[in-house]
Design an enzyme around this catalytic site. Structure first.
Site, PDB file in Angstrom:
ATOM      1  N   PHE A  75     -13.543  -4.667  -1.898  1.00  0.00           N
ATOM      2  CA  PHE A  75     -13.013  -4.822  -3.251  1.00  0.00           C
ATOM      3  C   PHE A  75     -11.699  -5.581  -3.139  1.00  0.00           C
ATOM      4  CE2 PHE A  75     -10.454  -3.827  -6.940  1.00  0.00           C
ATOM      5  CZ  PHE A  75     -11.365  -4.075  -7.965  1.00  0.00           C
ATOM      6  N   ASP A  84      -6.450  -7.791   3.880  1.00  0.00           N
ATOM      7  CA  ASP A  84      -6.157  -7.467   2.482  1.00  0.00           C
ATOM      8  C   ASP A  84      -5.532  -6.077   2.464  1.00  0.00           C
ATOM      9  OD1 ASP A  84      -6.125  -6.674  -0.147  1.00  0.00           O
ATOM     10  OD2 ASP A  84      -8.213  -7.151  -0.563  1.00  0.00           O
ATOM     11  N   LYS A 142       0.455  -4.501  -5.456  1.00  0.00           N
ATOM     12  CA  LYS A 142       0.598  -3.131  -5.959  1.00  0.00           C
ATOM     13  C   LYS A 142       1.999  -2.564  -5.732  1.00  0.00           C
ATOM     14  CE  LYS A 142      -4.319  -2.018  -5.950  1.00  0.00           C
ATOM     15  NZ  LYS A 142      -4.542  -2.315  -7.377  1.00  0.00           N
TER      16      LYS A 142
END
Length: 402
Positions: free
Chosen positions: A138, A223, A252
């Site tokens: 994801f 990632d 984030k």
């Protein structure tokens, strides 16, 4: 509350299915709804609020910069971007950085860099570069990214998709090596898969991938949008195996839970493929983002949040694993990134999170089978006890019902 929920459903696209709670404020690891009820935040906005809500240092940095200079675009230099990226590069051991806003934007940046590097540096035939990804990945919701997802819902109705991606099983280094061809530019991987259900690969997997990529002149791009910045007990999750990637994606928590901040970092020859006009972002690297991001990096070190995440994560993982209920299939994770997989014949993860909410703890399921337990890194042992007690209370309810 019902009126506000109805209003949001009326005017907002229903691309989310929120729990039936309307939040109004937050401080530290606690959130408060419009009726004044407090909830322990055990999700941290998918790691975006790793410092807790409304951290005074971060709010002060945001306020001071907003009153000075917020946005100019990268058409000009500012006194905030250079120092922020220098701090980020020094902490991560990377050479250069390209600032963006969201994690998905940073992933897209990495994909563009990898492809152009393949053509200009590695010598891949133009338009033939391939990037290897993992099943269960994801990386965001853009059309390019969902095009290489293995989740059917993320793809359905959004094609046609960009070619050039090859998928291999996560945690299988031999499958990675077998998939590499002369056209392979990069391997894009999450050190721990988050959205897939907090999937931790076998020990040594990432180190094997590093060796394979080096042997075949393939870029290893990690990632770490969700796993990075101390979430797993190290500054970067790849550091658990002593791995230095060729490219690194952060987001984030980099925005301190206050605004979107992300970055793609890479070694000089990878970042060197960009020329003025190749890539950009109106808001990427804005002074406001840089001020908050810089303050967030300082807090990571000053509050020793990597060690705290490792210690509190071990406590939470240990206490959850001591719970003996037939509804629990597995508890897994690293640091304060933990997933509790449930037996769906007993209870769905969505139902579990709804009941957990009534006991004053907020979390979110993934794929209907796994409950995420990933609180702000500033959580205390006493607050972990509260969370575990709530989890046990929900399990008691369904155990008795069974």
């Amino acid at each position: 509350m019902e009126n506000l929920i109805a209003l949001e459903k009326k005017v907002c696209a229903e691309n989310y299915a929120p729990l039936p709670v309307v939040l109004h404020s937050g401080a530290g690891v606690w959130l408060t709804d419009i009726h004044g009820k407090r909830y322990l935040d055990m999700m941290s906005a998918y790691s975006a609020t790793s410092f807790g809500h409304s951290h005074p240092r971060l709010v002060a940095a945001l306020t001071a910069q907003a009153q000075t200079l917020a946005v100019t675009s990268r058409a000009y230099y500012t006194d905030r971007l250079g120092p922020f990226l220098q701090r980020l590069c020094e902490m991560t051991g990377m050479a250069r950085a390209l600032p963006m806003n969201t994690g998905a934007e940073a992933v897209e940046t990495a994909l563009k860099a990898a492809r152009k590097w393949a053509y200009q540096v590695k010598g891949v035939t133009p338009e033939r570069a391939q990037i290897i990804v993992c099943a269960g990945n994801f990386a965001g919701r853009t059309t390019t990214i969902v095009g290489f997802s293995s989740e059917a819902q993320y793809r359905q109705g959004f094609g046609p998709f960009a070619p050039g991606f090859v998928s291999v099983p996560f945690g299988d280094a031999a499958a990675l090596e077998a998939a590499i061809t002369p056209d392979t530019a990069a391997f894009l991987v999450e050190p721990v898969q988050g959205e897939a259900g907090i999937i931790v690969p076998p020990d040594g997997y990432l180190a094997q991938c590093r060796a394979i990529c080096s042997r075949h002149n393939v870029l290893l791009i990690c990632d770490e949008v969700q796993t990075g910045l101390c979430r797993t007990g190290r500054l970067l999750a790849c550091q658990h195996e002593g791995v230095q990637p060729d490219g690194l994606i952060l987001g984030k928590a980099l925005g301190g839970g206050l605004l979107p901040v992300s970055a793609f970092l890479a070694r000089p020859d990878v970042m060197g493929v960009f020329r003025p006009g190749d890539h950009g972002s109106t808001f990427g690297g804005n002074p406001l983002a840089c001020a908050v991001g810089h303050a967030a990096l300082d807090l990571l070190e000053e509050e020793n949040l990597a060690a705290r995440a490792e210690r509190m994560g071990a406590l939470l993982l240990g206490r959850l694993r001591r719970l003996r209920y037939p509804a629990i299939r597995e508890v897994r994770g690293k640091g304060l990134l933990i997933g509790m997989e449930l037996d769906s014949t007993h209870i769905s993860a969505r139902e579990f999170c709804e009941r957990l909410m009534y006991f004053g703890v907020l979390s979110k399921d993934t794929h209907g089978t796994v409950v995420r337990l990933a609180p702000p890194l500033v959580i205390s042992e006493q607050e972990i006890d509260i969370a575990v007690a709530a989890v046990a209370a929900v399990l008691d309810e369904f155990d008795m019902a069974a």
